[in-house]
Scaffold this motif. Structure first.
Motif, PDB file in Angstrom:
ATOM      1  N   PHE A   1       0.890  -1.293   0.098  1.00  0.00           N
ATOM      2  CA  PHE A   1       0.025  -0.004  -0.014  1.00  0.00           C
ATOM      3  C   PHE A   1       0.722   1.223   0.036  1.00  0.00           C
ATOM      4  O   PHE A   1       0.359   2.355  -0.267  1.00  0.00           O
ATOM      5  N   LEU A   2       2.183   0.962   0.730  1.00  0.00           N
ATOM      6  CA  LEU A   2       3.109   2.374   0.378  1.00  0.00           C
ATOM      7  C   LEU A   2       3.915   2.431  -0.880  1.00  0.00           C
ATOM      8  O   LEU A   2       4.097   3.491  -1.286  1.00  0.00           O
ATOM      9  N   LEU A   3       3.923   1.246  -1.738  1.00  0.00           N
ATOM     10  CA  LEU A   3       4.660   1.301  -2.723  1.00  0.00           C
ATOM     11  C   LEU A   3       3.548   1.779  -4.043  1.00  0.00           C
ATOM     12  O   LEU A   3       4.191   2.095  -5.034  1.00  0.00           O
ATOM     13  N   ASP A   4       2.516   1.327  -3.967  1.00  0.00           N
ATOM     14  CA  ASP A   4       1.481   1.615  -4.960  1.00  0.00           C
ATOM     15  C   ASP A   4       1.182   3.116  -4.964  1.00  0.00           C
ATOM     16  O   ASP A   4       0.767   3.613  -6.080  1.00  0.00           O
ATOM     17  N   LYS A   5       1.079   3.585  -3.906  1.00  0.00           N
ATOM     18  CA  LYS A   5       1.016   5.241  -3.670  1.00  0.00           C
ATOM     19  C   LYS A   5       2.071   5.946  -3.151  1.00  0.00           C
ATOM     20  O   LYS A   5       2.251   5.973  -1.691  1.00  0.00           O
ATOM     21  N   PRO A   6       3.281   6.070  -4.038  1.00  0.00           N
ATOM     22  CA  PRO A   6       4.820   6.606  -3.236  1.00  0.00           C
ATOM     23  C   PRO A   6       4.347   7.973  -2.105  1.00  0.00           C
ATOM     24  O   PRO A   6       5.221   8.039  -1.465  1.00  0.00           O
ATOM     25  N   SER A   7       3.385   8.763  -2.480  1.00  0.00           N
ATOM     26  CA  SER A   7       3.373  10.104  -1.808  1.00  0.00           C
ATOM     27  C   SER A   7       3.038   9.697  -0.247  1.00  0.00           C
ATOM     28  O   SER A   7       3.313  10.391   0.576  1.00  0.00           O
ATOM     29  N   LEU A   8       2.217   8.540  -0.023  1.00  0.00           N
ATOM     30  CA  LEU A   8       1.950   7.974   1.459  1.00  0.00           C
ATOM     31  C   LEU A   8       3.423   7.868   1.850  1.00  0.00           C
ATOM     32  O   LEU A   8       3.552   7.963   3.122  1.00  0.00           O
TER      33      LEU A   8
END
Length: 533
Positions: A170-177
């Motif tokens: 979930f962190l790699l799919d949305k790097p801004s997170l």
């Protein structure tokens, strides 16, 4: 047991034995404790946290008392955009002799059991061989963003490596997170996990070199370099080999190697060249280990200074700002002064200056062949060919097109040419109004879209209050083997190649990807959907 599993066990055991050997007193240090710093996440409804990143640092402490477990965050961290996971940072220490059992458990049971508590690891992990990480110089080493105080001789690093990153997708799919989380963690401890996403889920074991300290200095006589060493008070000195390389422009200017007797405390390294960067290595032939090394380093030999003198009279002018008919502006004017250099000013300085002022870093034809920099003048056919080539080359997983004037026809001329079955393709355009304009685009894509075999396209439009107006045009590849790649189109897709424009690769593509993702999320409602294959 399969041959592959047998080999994995053999490698893990070999690296663990290597780690234990290096932890012995007098090899590279005199460690008695391991400090543990863990960034963890915990899902709603679950009692056991999972590992986001763990750093183990071997230390020599005067006190035999262990560091008691402490939650470094005053409360668990919430990240906007992550609903069911909270994060925290915990710190404590363990005895050095406990490390072997904990690492074995981590490798075999996929759990870290520090203090007897369970920290869940990925199901797909490996124990990697050691690497040597020098201190930063004028160049920064990425791993130093997560190591502790690696300022001196350097550190050896072993890693329990999370290969799949399954718990952290979930962190790699949305790097801004990940960037948001990294900033929150940096408020607590000085590590930057946002810049090392490949290390997420890992347990990093840091063994700082403590048995000897080395200092490199310039002798101020000729071009020679001097190395001074000091052994740890408990150490039994041994012979060391010193190697030094001075290089510039990817050429070796100087090379020197000599044995430093165990009784010696310094060694002179003769050099012919000045100014250029050097690297040194301190090799222990008895233990077959590096006890010190550097990346490219250099000394300050001269300083060039300039300055500015503030003029006594400001520039005064006026403009109409629709509020005041005559709005006065006053600008302080400075007179820039070029001051002389302090220090040596020899021929080699001038040679170095000429190299730094090279007109081009690459040949124009080379950049053009790699599609990194292309100018178009009345050649729209070639412009489309180049975009389709890039989509074919880098669009195996995902392609994004971001253009305020993107039309249905532009989608047909670009994304429809993607040959990669099922590759995710997204596009954003800008419209003054939704409604009828969206309907026209939808009808055209339905009519001309053919059988849409293997296509996975979603087309959205920004209009109304959601999102924000945008101007720049980008072709984006968020997921490639080289990371996020982005090209600036220089013009809209509907005018590619018609008039002069520059098509060039963007240096830090991930920042563009993050902004695209943010706008894409803003336009998630059905009213912003233009067409979906």
């Amino acid at each position: 047991m399969s041959k592959k599993i047998e080999n994995t066990y053999a490698h893990n055991n070999k690296h663990l034995e290597d780690l234990l050997q290096m932890l012995k007193e007098g090899v590279i240090g005199f460690y008695n404790q391991i400090e543990v710093i863990t960034v963890f996440g915990i899902k709603k409804g679950q009692s056991e946290p999972f590992n986001v990143f763990t750093l183990l640092v071997a230390e020599e402490r005067k006190s035999i008392d262990l560091i008691q477990e402490k939650l470094l965050t005053s409360k668990l961290i919430d990240i906007k955009g992550i609903k069911d996971v909270k994060f925290g940072v915990v710190n404590y220490s363990i005895h050095t002799q406990d490390l072997e059992g904990l690492i074995s458990t981590a490798i075999n049971s996929k759990q870290w059991k520090g203090l007897g508590k369970t920290l869940v690891l990925s199901n797909d992990i490996s124990f990697n061989a050691r690497v040597f990480v020098p201190a930063n110089s004028f160049k920064e080493i990425p791993l130093n963003n997560v190591l502790k105080n690696n300022f001196y001789n350097g550190s050896y690093v072993f890693e329990v490596f999370d290969i799949s990153k399954g718990l952290l997708s979930f962190l790699l799919d949305k790097p801004s997170l990940l960037q948001d989380l990294s900033e929150k963690i940096r408020d607590v401890i000085p590590i930057k996990i946002g810049s090392l996403s490949d290390r997420l889920g890992n347990i990093v074991i840091q063994l700082p070199i403590q048995i000897v300290m080395a200092d490199i200095s310039h002798t101020r006589q000729d071009n020679n370099i001097k190395i001074d060493i000091v052994w740890h008070p408990k150490a039994l000195p041994r012979d060391l080999r010193v190697t030094c390389v001075r290089e510039d422009d990817f050429s070796y200017q100087d090379f020197f190697s000599a044995v430093m007797d165990k009784q010696a405390t310094s060694l002179l390294i003769p050099m012919n060249h000045e100014m250029y960067s050097h690297r040194y290595y301190l090799w222990d032939d008895e233990c077959k280990l590096l006890l010190g090394a550097s990346i490219d380093s250099s000394f300050v030999r001269n300083i060039h200074m300039n300055g500015a003198i503030i003029e006594h009279e400001p520039r005064v002018f006026y403009f109409d700002d629709d509020v005041n008919f005559k709005n006065e502006q006053r600008i302080t004017v400075v007179n820039n002064q070029d001051w002389s250099a302090v220090g040596d000013n020899k021929i080699c300085d001038q040679v170095d200056l000429l190299k730094r002022k090279r007109l081009y870093g690459s040949e124009r034809l080379d950049l053009k062949l790699r599609k990194h920099f292309i100018q178009y003048r009345n050649n729209s056919v070639q412009a489309y060919i180049d975009i389709r080539w890039l989509i074919s080359r880098y669009g195996q997983k995902e392609v994004c097109l971001w253009d305020p004037y993107l039309s249905a026809g532009d989608i047909l001329k670009t994304l429809f040419f993607c040959e990669h079955y099922g590759a995710r393709q997204r596009a954003i355009t800008g419209l003054k109004e939704g409604g009828s304009s969206i309907k026209k685009y939808e009808q055209k894509l339905d009519y001309f879209g053919g059988n849409k075999f293997g296509l996975n396209i979603e087309f959205r439009a920004r209009h109304g209050q959601k999102g924000w107006p945008f101007h720049d045009r980008f072709l984006i590849f968020p997921k490639t083997d080289q990371g996020s790649l982005v090209w600036s189109l220089g013009t809209s897709v509907n005018s590619l190649g018609q008039d002069h424009h520059v098509f060039q690769k963007v240096s830090d593509g991930q920042m563009i990807v993050d902004t695209f993702e943010e706008l894409w999320s803003e336009l998630s409602d059905e009213e912003y959907l233009v067409w979906k294959s």
